[in-house]
Scaffold this active site. Sequence first.
Site: not given
Ligand code: UN1
Length: 509
Positions: A263, A297
């Site tokens: 990821e 992310c």
């Molecule tokens: C991340 O930023 O690695 O969808 C995960 C989202 C959160 C998870 C983010 N539920 O923004």
Amino acid sequence: MTETLTETSKLTERVRASLQACGVAAEAYGDDHDSFSPLTGERLATLRSSTPEEIDGAIAAAHEAFKTWRNVPAPERGNVVKRWGELLTEHKQDLANIVQAEAGKITSEALGEVQEMIDICDFAVGQSRMLYGKTMPSERPGHRLMETWHPLGVVGVISAFNFPVAVYSWNTALALIAGDTVVWKPSGMTMLSALAADALLARAVAESEAPKDIHQLVVANREGGQKLVTDPRVALVSATGSVRMGREISPQVAERFGRVILELGGNNGAIITPSADLDLALRGIVFSAVGTAGQRCTSMRRLFVHESVVDQLTEKLVAAYGTLSIGSPLEEKNLVGPLINEGSFQAMQQALSDAQAQGGTVLTGGKRVLADETPNAYYVEPAIVRMPGQSKVVHEETFAPILYVMTYSDLDEAIEMHNAVPQGLSSAIFTQDQGEAERFISASGSDCGIANVNIGTSGAEIGGAFGGEKETGGGRESGSDSWKAYMRQATNTVNYSGKLPLAQGVEFI
Ligand code: UN1
């Protein structure tokens, strides 16, 4: 680093009390791994790093525990995860306090992160009774053809600072119900959050009959994490982090025929069409672009707005950004906390100056604030930059709150621009036209792992599979059938016919 201002020592005290409430053992503390708070820059605690022998020992112990754990019935494995979820619920505030102090999240988002852990525990408990394999008709009489899902082995989890515990829990809750054991290398920047989450799991395990070594935590830098990547006892490496990290890890795991779930970076965009409800779009954009100070992310970084509404929307956005209060997440009024460290601040400044050099205009934000009050913390105004088009900087992920705004005249052109970056995690369209919405989520629409309609790019629920395409790495975690990545599939043909007919009509002895 300034250590003991009245304000900062209160924060440290609160974190230490929360660590104690979660049951973090005294042996965790030491003298070679500092944990700092981005809220103030103060040192919260100093830990003891794992030695290379200890990391090896953690893998060996998890490998040994797997031999017992894989034979425990899956619903019973689910009971351990169920108890973990209960303990997380009981200590939600404690763990959120630590996450907040270490990752810099506002209270609501820190609590949300722990809620995400509780949710995945619930999900995994249910899944522990649903590790379904298919049965298919055999082409031969008196034969049964079926698939069985078996535990895989040791899962190495490498997690990032921005979701210091939630993403780890997606992996761990599913790995445990799948019958795997886990060795976790958290981000060096958020070790206290990790210790607290792991201590709660240790408690759940201790209350059960599960082998105590099914979960392991190592306090290590990148080099220490490297052991998880190269050790053949680690069947699956699930890593969250930069594209650069993924590029390093992936071939090394492939070399030994291990499995990966990656990821990696996102560069998430949204398209705003002329029919969009602009007020709704505004709220969706601001949450995704500014939430967690642009350090998810899934943070929204690129906006493609139809030329007929671009002026109206950017005006609203700039006004909305002007109302955001920036500052310590300990104060409830603040919606924007600090960047994780000075490096992030520098990267943001660099991206802003690159954007300007490439023809962009900063419409608002970008400046550091509160530098006098907290010289060792990096609070910034989230920025909006109007870009003339697809320049280089827009193709790069900068882990900071910068939103690039571009215009389009035709939806196909917008989708093409949207897909023209190397990353492929999350995406969104804001529209009230069903045809446009369907076009965006169709096979020739968004090329991302997540494609939303009338909702921002961030804040996914745990029930769906989470992950992305292209340089994001292709892995899927969390809900749906992601559990399969943590198991191995066996196909069984059972012959009860008393004869030995061969498949494909082959004749032999
Ligand atoms: C991340 O930023 O690695 O969808 C995960 C989202 C959160 C998870 C983010 N539920 O923004």
